[in-house]
Structures are given as C-alpha cells and as structure tokens.
Design a protein around this motif. Structure first.
Motif, PDB file in Angstrom:
ATOM      1  N   ALA A  17     -20.169 -12.901  52.292  1.00  7.75           N
ATOM      2  CA  ALA A  17     -20.341 -13.994  51.332  1.00  7.75           C
ATOM      3  C   ALA A  17     -19.264 -15.042  51.608  1.00  7.75           C
ATOM      4  O   ALA A  17     -18.244 -14.753  52.234  1.00  7.75           O
ATOM      5  CB  ALA A  17     -20.216 -13.472  49.899  1.00  7.75           C
ATOM      6  N   TYR A  18     -19.511 -16.251  51.135  1.00  6.92           N
ATOM      7  CA  TYR A  18     -18.522 -17.326  51.212  1.00  6.92           C
ATOM      8  C   TYR A  18     -18.171 -17.742  49.792  1.00  6.92           C
ATOM      9  O   TYR A  18     -19.043 -18.185  49.035  1.00  6.92           O
ATOM     10  CB  TYR A  18     -19.073 -18.524  51.988  1.00  6.92           C
ATOM     11  CG  TYR A  18     -19.331 -18.217  53.446  1.00  6.92           C
ATOM     12  CD1 TYR A  18     -18.270 -17.988  54.319  1.00  6.92           C
ATOM     13  CD2 TYR A  18     -20.628 -18.144  53.943  1.00  6.92           C
ATOM     14  CE1 TYR A  18     -18.499 -17.699  55.655  1.00  6.92           C
ATOM     15  CE2 TYR A  18     -20.865 -17.860  55.275  1.00  6.92           C
ATOM     16  CZ  TYR A  18     -19.801 -17.635  56.129  1.00  6.92           C
ATOM     17  OH  TYR A  18     -20.035 -17.355  57.455  1.00  6.92           O
ATOM     18  N   LEU A  19     -16.904 -17.568  49.429  1.00  2.47           N
ATOM     19  CA  LEU A  19     -16.435 -17.962  48.106  1.00  2.47           C
ATOM     20  C   LEU A  19     -16.130 -19.449  48.100  1.00  2.47           C
ATOM     21  O   LEU A  19     -15.412 -19.954  48.970  1.00  2.47           O
ATOM     22  CB  LEU A  19     -15.175 -17.171  47.734  1.00  2.47           C
ATOM     23  CG  LEU A  19     -15.274 -15.653  47.819  1.00  2.47           C
ATOM     24  CD1 LEU A  19     -13.943 -15.020  47.431  1.00  2.47           C
ATOM     25  CD2 LEU A  19     -16.413 -15.127  46.957  1.00  2.47           C
ATOM     26  N   LEU A  20     -16.646 -20.169  47.113  1.00  3.28           N
ATOM     27  CA  LEU A  20     -16.434 -21.618  46.993  1.00  3.28           C
ATOM     28  C   LEU A  20     -15.144 -21.876  46.202  1.00  3.28           C
ATOM     29  O   LEU A  20     -15.153 -22.518  45.160  1.00  3.28           O
ATOM     30  CB  LEU A  20     -17.644 -22.259  46.304  1.00  3.28           C
ATOM     31  CG  LEU A  20     -18.930 -22.204  47.124  1.00  3.28           C
ATOM     32  CD1 LEU A  20     -20.146 -22.434  46.252  1.00  3.28           C
ATOM     33  CD2 LEU A  20     -18.872 -23.234  48.248  1.00  3.28           C
ATOM     34  N   ASN A  21     -14.036 -21.374  46.725  1.00  2.00           N
ATOM     35  CA  ASN A  21     -12.787 -21.380  45.954  1.00  2.00           C
ATOM     36  C   ASN A  21     -11.715 -22.308  46.498  1.00  2.00           C
ATOM     37  O   ASN A  21     -10.637 -22.392  45.918  1.00  2.00           O
ATOM     38  CB  ASN A  21     -12.221 -19.955  45.863  1.00  2.00           C
ATOM     39  CG  ASN A  21     -11.773 -19.418  47.198  1.00  2.00           C
ATOM     40  OD1 ASN A  21     -12.246 -19.852  48.247  1.00  2.00           O
ATOM     41  ND2 ASN A  21     -10.867 -18.478  47.167  1.00  2.00           N
ATOM     42  N   ARG A  22     -11.978 -23.009  47.569  1.00  4.44           N
ATOM     43  CA  ARG A  22     -10.935 -23.862  48.146  1.00  4.44           C
ATOM     44  C   ARG A  22     -11.150 -25.301  47.702  1.00  4.44           C
ATOM     45  O   ARG A  22     -11.542 -26.177  48.460  1.00  4.44           O
ATOM     46  CB  ARG A  22     -10.922 -23.705  49.654  1.00  4.44           C
ATOM     47  CG  ARG A  22     -10.711 -22.211  49.957  1.00  4.44           C
ATOM     48  CD  ARG A  22     -10.090 -21.818  51.198  1.00  4.44           C
ATOM     49  NE  ARG A  22      -8.808 -22.411  51.481  1.00  4.44           N
ATOM     50  CZ  ARG A  22      -8.319 -22.474  52.699  1.00  4.44           C
ATOM     51  NH1 ARG A  22      -8.992 -22.007  53.713  1.00  4.44           N
ATOM     52  NH2 ARG A  22      -7.137 -23.013  52.904  1.00  4.44           N
ATOM     53  N   ILE A  23     -10.881 -25.499  46.397  1.00  2.00           N
ATOM     54  CA  ILE A  23     -11.009 -26.819  45.768  1.00  2.00           C
ATOM     55  C   ILE A  23      -9.904 -27.730  46.315  1.00  2.00           C
ATOM     56  O   ILE A  23      -8.798 -27.274  46.588  1.00  2.00           O
ATOM     57  CB  ILE A  23     -10.859 -26.698  44.234  1.00  2.00           C
ATOM     58  CG1 ILE A  23     -11.805 -25.648  43.652  1.00  2.00           C
ATOM     59  CG2 ILE A  23     -11.000 -28.040  43.533  1.00  2.00           C
ATOM     60  CD1 ILE A  23     -13.243 -26.033  43.646  1.00  2.00           C
ATOM     61  N   TYR A  24     -10.200 -29.006  46.411  1.00  2.00           N
ATOM     62  CA  TYR A  24      -9.166 -29.966  46.824  1.00  2.00           C
ATOM     63  C   TYR A  24      -9.237 -31.198  45.941  1.00  2.00           C
ATOM     64  O   TYR A  24     -10.261 -31.485  45.315  1.00  2.00           O
ATOM     65  CB  TYR A  24      -9.322 -30.337  48.303  1.00  2.00           C
ATOM     66  CG  TYR A  24     -10.657 -30.955  48.649  1.00  2.00           C
ATOM     67  CD1 TYR A  24     -10.843 -32.338  48.601  1.00  2.00           C
ATOM     68  CD2 TYR A  24     -11.739 -30.159  49.014  1.00  2.00           C
ATOM     69  CE1 TYR A  24     -12.064 -32.898  48.909  1.00  2.00           C
ATOM     70  CE2 TYR A  24     -12.960 -30.713  49.330  1.00  2.00           C
ATOM     71  CZ  TYR A  24     -13.114 -32.083  49.282  1.00  2.00           C
ATOM     72  OH  TYR A  24     -14.336 -32.646  49.583  1.00  2.00           O
ATOM     73  N   ARG A  25      -8.108 -31.905  45.874  1.00  2.00           N
ATOM     74  CA  ARG A  25      -8.024 -33.183  45.159  1.00  2.00           C
ATOM     75  C   ARG A  25      -7.633 -34.244  46.162  1.00  2.00           C
ATOM     76  O   ARG A  25      -6.785 -34.015  47.016  1.00  2.00           O
ATOM     77  CB  ARG A  25      -6.949 -33.130  44.071  1.00  2.00           C
ATOM     78  CG  ARG A  25      -7.318 -32.298  42.888  1.00  2.00           C
ATOM     79  CD  ARG A  25      -6.243 -32.393  41.833  1.00  2.00           C
ATOM     80  NE  ARG A  25      -6.594 -31.489  40.738  1.00  2.00           N
ATOM     81  CZ  ARG A  25      -5.755 -31.082  39.822  1.00  2.00           C
ATOM     82  NH1 ARG A  25      -4.506 -31.480  39.838  1.00  2.00           N
ATOM     83  NH2 ARG A  25      -6.154 -30.272  38.869  1.00  2.00           N
ATOM     84  N   GLN A  26      -8.235 -35.407  46.016  1.00  2.00           N
ATOM     85  CA  GLN A  26      -7.889 -36.523  46.893  1.00  2.00           C
ATOM     86  C   GLN A  26      -6.972 -37.520  46.206  1.00  2.00           C
ATOM     87  O   GLN A  26      -6.286 -38.282  46.870  1.00  2.00           O
ATOM     88  CB  GLN A  26      -9.158 -37.207  47.374  1.00  2.00           C
ATOM     89  CG  GLN A  26     -10.035 -36.255  48.191  1.00  2.00           C
ATOM     90  CD  GLN A  26     -11.230 -36.940  48.776  1.00  2.00           C
ATOM     91  OE1 GLN A  26     -11.092 -37.879  49.553  1.00  2.00           O
ATOM     92  NE2 GLN A  26     -12.411 -36.484  48.391  1.00  2.00           N
ATOM     93  N   MET A  27      -6.961 -37.516  44.869  1.00  2.00           N
ATOM     94  CA  MET A  27      -6.161 -38.490  44.110  1.00  2.00           C
ATOM     95  C   MET A  27      -5.252 -37.759  43.133  1.00  2.00           C
ATOM     96  O   MET A  27      -5.685 -36.761  42.572  1.00  2.00           O
ATOM     97  CB  MET A  27      -7.084 -39.436  43.332  1.00  2.00           C
ATOM     98  CG  MET A  27      -8.050 -40.211  44.195  1.00  2.00           C
ATOM     99  SD  MET A  27      -7.253 -41.410  45.230  1.00  2.00           S
ATOM    100  CE  MET A  27      -6.955 -42.697  44.064  1.00  2.00           C
ATOM    101  N   PRO A  28      -4.052 -38.170  42.845  1.00  2.00           N
ATOM    102  CA  PRO A  28      -3.383 -39.332  43.435  1.00  2.00           C
ATOM    103  C   PRO A  28      -2.920 -39.082  44.863  1.00  2.00           C
ATOM    104  O   PRO A  28      -2.640 -40.013  45.606  1.00  2.00           O
ATOM    105  CB  PRO A  28      -2.187 -39.562  42.509  1.00  2.00           C
ATOM    106  CG  PRO A  28      -1.890 -38.224  41.922  1.00  2.00           C
ATOM    107  CD  PRO A  28      -3.203 -37.498  41.854  1.00  2.00           C
ATOM    108  N   ALA A  29      -2.827 -37.829  45.305  1.00  2.00           N
ATOM    109  CA  ALA A  29      -2.482 -37.496  46.690  1.00  2.00           C
ATOM    110  C   ALA A  29      -3.294 -36.259  47.077  1.00  2.00           C
ATOM    111  O   ALA A  29      -3.689 -35.474  46.219  1.00  2.00           O
ATOM    112  CB  ALA A  29      -0.986 -37.211  46.813  1.00  2.00           C
ATOM    113  N   TRP A  30      -3.531 -36.109  48.381  1.00  2.00           N
ATOM    114  CA  TRP A  30      -4.283 -34.968  48.874  1.00  2.00           C
ATOM    115  C   TRP A  30      -3.595 -33.677  48.457  1.00  2.00           C
ATOM    116  O   TRP A  30      -2.382 -33.523  48.603  1.00  2.00           O
ATOM    117  CB  TRP A  30      -4.412 -35.026  50.387  1.00  2.00           C
ATOM    118  CG  TRP A  30      -5.000 -33.766  50.963  1.00  2.00           C
ATOM    119  CD1 TRP A  30      -4.306 -32.721  51.488  1.00  2.00           C
ATOM    120  CD2 TRP A  30      -6.375 -33.407  51.026  1.00  2.00           C
ATOM    121  NE1 TRP A  30      -5.179 -31.739  51.896  1.00  2.00           N
ATOM    122  CE2 TRP A  30      -6.454 -32.130  51.624  1.00  2.00           C
ATOM    123  CE3 TRP A  30      -7.556 -34.038  50.641  1.00  2.00           C
ATOM    124  CZ2 TRP A  30      -7.662 -31.478  51.850  1.00  2.00           C
ATOM    125  CZ3 TRP A  30      -8.757 -33.382  50.874  1.00  2.00           C
ATOM    126  CH2 TRP A  30      -8.811 -32.129  51.466  1.00  2.00           C
TER     127      TRP A  30
END
Length: 194
Positions: free
Chosen positions: A34-47
């Motif tokens: 399975a692939y866990l969709l757990n690697r969330i990222y934010r682009q703002m205010p900084a990566w």
C-alpha cells in the motif's frame, strides 16, 4: 483502532509540553503493498515537508480536532483545476509503519484549500475542544507499478508509476475519537457571499 481491507490503524494522542502529539501505527496484514498518503507539504509561507505537517480541521459542533494525512477534501462550489496530492510512504505487505506528529498549541486549522475569511483584528478567540480523530489516506499498489526515488528539495520521495489505464484503489482509515482537552484557535468564519 480502525481496520480497512487488511490495514490496521492504532493511535495514541497526548499533550506534551506545548504540543498536541499524535503517535500512529499502521499495519499491513495483506499480501500486497500500500502507499500511505502521509507526506503532506506546505508551500507557503515557506516550503515545508515532514511528519509534523498535517491537515487540521476544527469541527465546532462536536468540538473535535480532526488531524488528517490524505488528499484534502475539495471545497464545495470552488473549481480546483489540479488537486494537491501528498507524497507517499510505501507500506510493504506484512510491514508496519509508525510516525509521531506534533502540532503546536493552541491548535490552528490548516487545510490545503482554505475558504476562511480574513482573521479578525486583535487577539484570536480560543476555546477548548474535547475530541481528536486521525484520518489517513492510502491506495493499493497496482500490479505492474514501478517506483522511482526522486529528490524534492533535499528529501528523498518515492514516486509510484502505475500501469496505464489502471486507476488506483483508494481508501481511508479513521480512528475513533480520543477524549482529550485541546486548546484551539477558533477559525474565522467563511467570507460572506455577495
């Protein structure tokens, strides 16, 4: 504990210092990856990408803090041309994955597609919510999927590349509510419609 199609999710929630801490464990009791969709990222205010990046929804009616690592829900009435998807963690057949997530207190709502109005002037309004849930998205590895490892801003990320014409089988695991007092910042109401 939540169980869905052979995946088992167990969570522990606590207050530690100035953080709400979620420890979760996923076991894959099946014969497929399975692939866990757990690697969330934010682009703002900084990566930013890491275990502590999590979607947070505050549900006033039930005084629930919903922590989520999944493809965020698309807002109603808004056309999103390209939904944002998290990167994945492969969970091999028979394997277990554990992760700790720390969210600073008071907890603030964070969604990929925020439809909230501007924050009111002055000190933010705070409240105490009594429940925490955790939702984790995943999809099953399709036969014939190959994987590439790429560098995304200094972090190695696995990119599954599925066979043409084969849509992934998605699912979600959601924990039962955990009873715990959590200070939150009350979200601003949505903007008034014109």
């Amino acid at each position: 504990m939540a169980v869905d199609a052979g995946l088992t999710l167990a969570v522990h929630v606590a207050i530690a210092g100035q953080n709400l801490v979620l420890d979760y464990e996923v076991r894959n009791g099946t014969a497929r990856d399975a692939y866990l969709l757990n690697r969330i990222y934010r682009q703002m205010p900084a990566w930013q990408m890491g275990p502590d990046v999590v979607y947070v929804e505050l549900v006033p009616g039930t005084r629930t803090v919903r922590l989520m690592k999944k493809i965020d829900d698309l807002p109603k009435g808004v056309n999103v041309t390209a939904p944002v998807a998290p990167f994945v963690t492969p969970l091999r057949a028979g394997a277990t994955f554990r992760e700790r997530v720390s969210v600073p207190l008071p907890v603030r709502e964070h969604r990929e597609y925020s439809m909230k109005g501007p924050a009111p002037a002055g000190e933010p309004e705070t409240a105490v919510y009594q429940n925490v849930t955790f939702t984790l998205g995943y999809y099953w590895r399709a036969e014939g999927t190959r994987e590439e490892t790429r560098d995304i801003r200094g972090t190695e990320v696995v990119f599954p590349i599925g066979p043409r014409g084969k849509l992934p089988e998605y699912g979600v695991l959601t924990s039962e509510p955990v009873r715990i007092d959590v200070p939150v910042v009350v979200p601003a109401p949505p903007p008034a419609r014109k």
